[in-house]
Design a protein around this motif. Sequence first.
Motif, short mmCIF file in Angstrom:
data_model
loop_
_atom_site.label_atom_id
_atom_site.label_comp_id
_atom_site.label_asym_id
_atom_site.label_seq_id
_atom_site.Cartn_x
_atom_site.Cartn_y
_atom_site.Cartn_z
N MET A 1 -6.04 36.93 9.91
CA MET A 1 -6.47 35.77 9.55
C MET A 1 -5.80 34.57 10.77
N LEU A 2 -6.76 33.99 11.32
CA LEU A 2 -6.45 33.20 12.08
C LEU A 2 -5.67 31.71 11.52
N GLN A 3 -4.80 31.53 12.45
CA GLN A 3 -3.72 30.51 11.94
C GLN A 3 -4.13 29.18 12.88
N ARG A 4 -4.10 28.17 12.02
CA ARG A 4 -4.33 26.79 12.82
C ARG A 4 -2.85 26.52 13.20
N ARG A 5 -2.68 25.89 14.54
CA ARG A 5 -1.29 25.73 15.01
C ARG A 5 -1.31 23.99 14.88
N THR A 6 0.06 23.94 14.15
CA THR A 6 0.65 22.43 14.02
C THR A 6 1.98 22.35 13.93
N ASP A 7 2.35 21.44 14.57
CA ASP A 7 3.92 21.23 14.51
C ASP A 7 4.40 20.02 13.52
N LEU A 8 3.27 19.50 12.76
CA LEU A 8 3.46 18.51 11.85
C LEU A 8 3.66 18.94 10.50
N ALA A 9 4.75 18.75 9.78
CA ALA A 9 5.03 19.18 8.59
C ALA A 9 3.83 18.52 7.28
N MET A 10 3.46 17.57 7.59
CA MET A 10 2.41 17.10 6.59
C MET A 10 0.99 17.97 6.78
N GLU A 11 0.87 18.57 7.94
CA GLU A 11 -0.13 19.02 8.17
C GLU A 11 -0.29 20.59 7.58
N ALA A 12 0.97 21.18 7.80
CA ALA A 12 1.30 22.37 7.37
C ALA A 12 1.20 22.38 5.73
N GLU A 13 1.66 21.31 5.10
CA GLU A 13 1.48 21.10 3.52
C GLU A 13 0.08 21.13 3.27
N ALA A 14 -0.68 20.37 4.12
CA ALA A 14 -2.07 20.12 3.55
C ALA A 14 -3.03 21.29 3.81
N LEU A 15 -2.61 22.28 4.88
CA LEU A 15 -3.10 23.32 5.12
C LEU A 15 -2.70 24.43 3.93
N TRP A 16 -1.56 24.25 3.43
CA TRP A 16 -1.23 25.34 2.40
C TRP A 16 -2.06 24.95 1.18
N ARG A 17 -2.35 23.88 0.83
CA ARG A 17 -2.83 23.36 -0.27
C ARG A 17 -4.43 23.67 0.05
N GLU A 18 -4.95 23.64 1.31
CA GLU A 18 -6.22 24.12 1.16
C GLU A 18 -6.51 25.22 1.10
N SER A 19 -5.49 26.27 1.31
CA SER A 19 -5.67 27.74 1.30
C SER A 19 -5.54 28.14 -0.18
N ALA A 20 -4.34 27.50 -1.04
CA ALA A 20 -3.94 27.92 -1.92
C ALA A 20 -4.75 27.19 -3.40
N GLY A 21 -5.34 25.93 -2.96
CA GLY A 21 -6.19 25.16 -3.99
C GLY A 21 -5.20 23.78 -4.35
N SER A 22 -6.03 22.92 -4.33
CA SER A 22 -5.43 21.76 -4.63
C SER A 22 -4.48 21.38 -5.89
N THR A 23 -4.82 22.26 -6.82
CA THR A 23 -4.02 22.07 -8.09
C THR A 23 -2.86 22.99 -8.02
N THR A 24 -2.85 23.89 -7.05
CA THR A 24 -1.69 24.74 -7.10
C THR A 24 -0.48 23.93 -6.65
N ARG A 25 0.80 24.37 -7.33
CA ARG A 25 2.23 23.77 -7.10
C ARG A 25 2.69 24.36 -5.70
N LEU A 26 3.26 24.05 -4.80
CA LEU A 26 4.02 24.11 -3.92
C LEU A 26 5.31 24.39 -4.08
N PRO A 27 5.96 25.59 -4.32
CA PRO A 27 7.52 25.68 -4.66
C PRO A 27 8.10 25.12 -3.57
N GLY A 28 9.23 24.54 -3.70
CA GLY A 28 10.23 24.34 -2.77
C GLY A 28 9.82 23.16 -1.66
#
Length: 294
Positions: A1-28
């Motif tokens: 799977m191709l990874q989008r490159r980013t150094d921004l934590a806010m973008e990393a968090e948004a990318l995680w939600r995009e892949s997991a679904g907006s209603t999924t809780r991100l632990p930690g």
Amino acid sequence: MLQRRTDLAMEAEALWRESAGSTTRLPGVRARETNRKGYALTQVDILDEEGAQALRKPVGTYRTMDVSPYFRSRSEEFSTAAELLAEELTPLLPEEGGVFVAGLGNRAMTPDAIGPLTVEHLLITRHLREILPDFRPVSAAAAGVLGTTGLESAEWVRGLAERSEAAAVIVVDALASRSLDRLCTTVQFSDTGIIPGSGVGNARTALNRESLGIPVISIGVPTVVDSLTLALDLLPEVSQEEIPAPLRSRGAALFVTPRDVDEQILQLSKLIGYGINMALQPGLTVEDVAALLG
């Protein structure tokens, strides 16, 4: 799977939600958004190792400010933007002690020059302690990159921080983003330090509390996006498998930057420099800083 490159934590968090679904809780991970004086502010706190692994960022606090309102109305917005930058930086700093500011990057390459240029807008006060006893001692340097100095950033920063007896280090560097919209319009503050060169796939020795022995606060501005990440960002309806093979294999090695990056970097370096000055010397206004810098 191709990874989008980013150094921004806010973008990393948004990318995680995009892949997991907006209603999924991100632990930690805890994220919140606010708006002050027309500027969007985001804070992402990575609370534990589970969150760190999910976002591929160290445990710590990441505060991000959208400075695009400044570019829409520079003359009226400079003071407001600089004051907000100082307010975002202040909670990450130790309350007392000298500070060493390291401007990382290559002055000869504009997208990588934000660090060295920011140093030019700093109030350097360490040598004036007898004249200005109420000012916090501040020293700074922008030594260049490994290819021109023969020194890793971590080497010269550690040496100069120790020599100046700094209680903390602030490093200023260029970052990579996943989005064209955030290039030269976003400033990220973090208490986790930084890995120089990681945004362009040339990671060097980390600059953090573990390597330097004192708090390291990073200030980063995304100035580039790699072409593969850009393609995925501009064509959200296209699956990763539909990306042409040449772009998939070579796209991560090609970086894109704004066409007016020269002017934007000049403006941002001044803005960040003033923000650092007001965070380190509470009570100073933008007018005071301008007068002291002469």
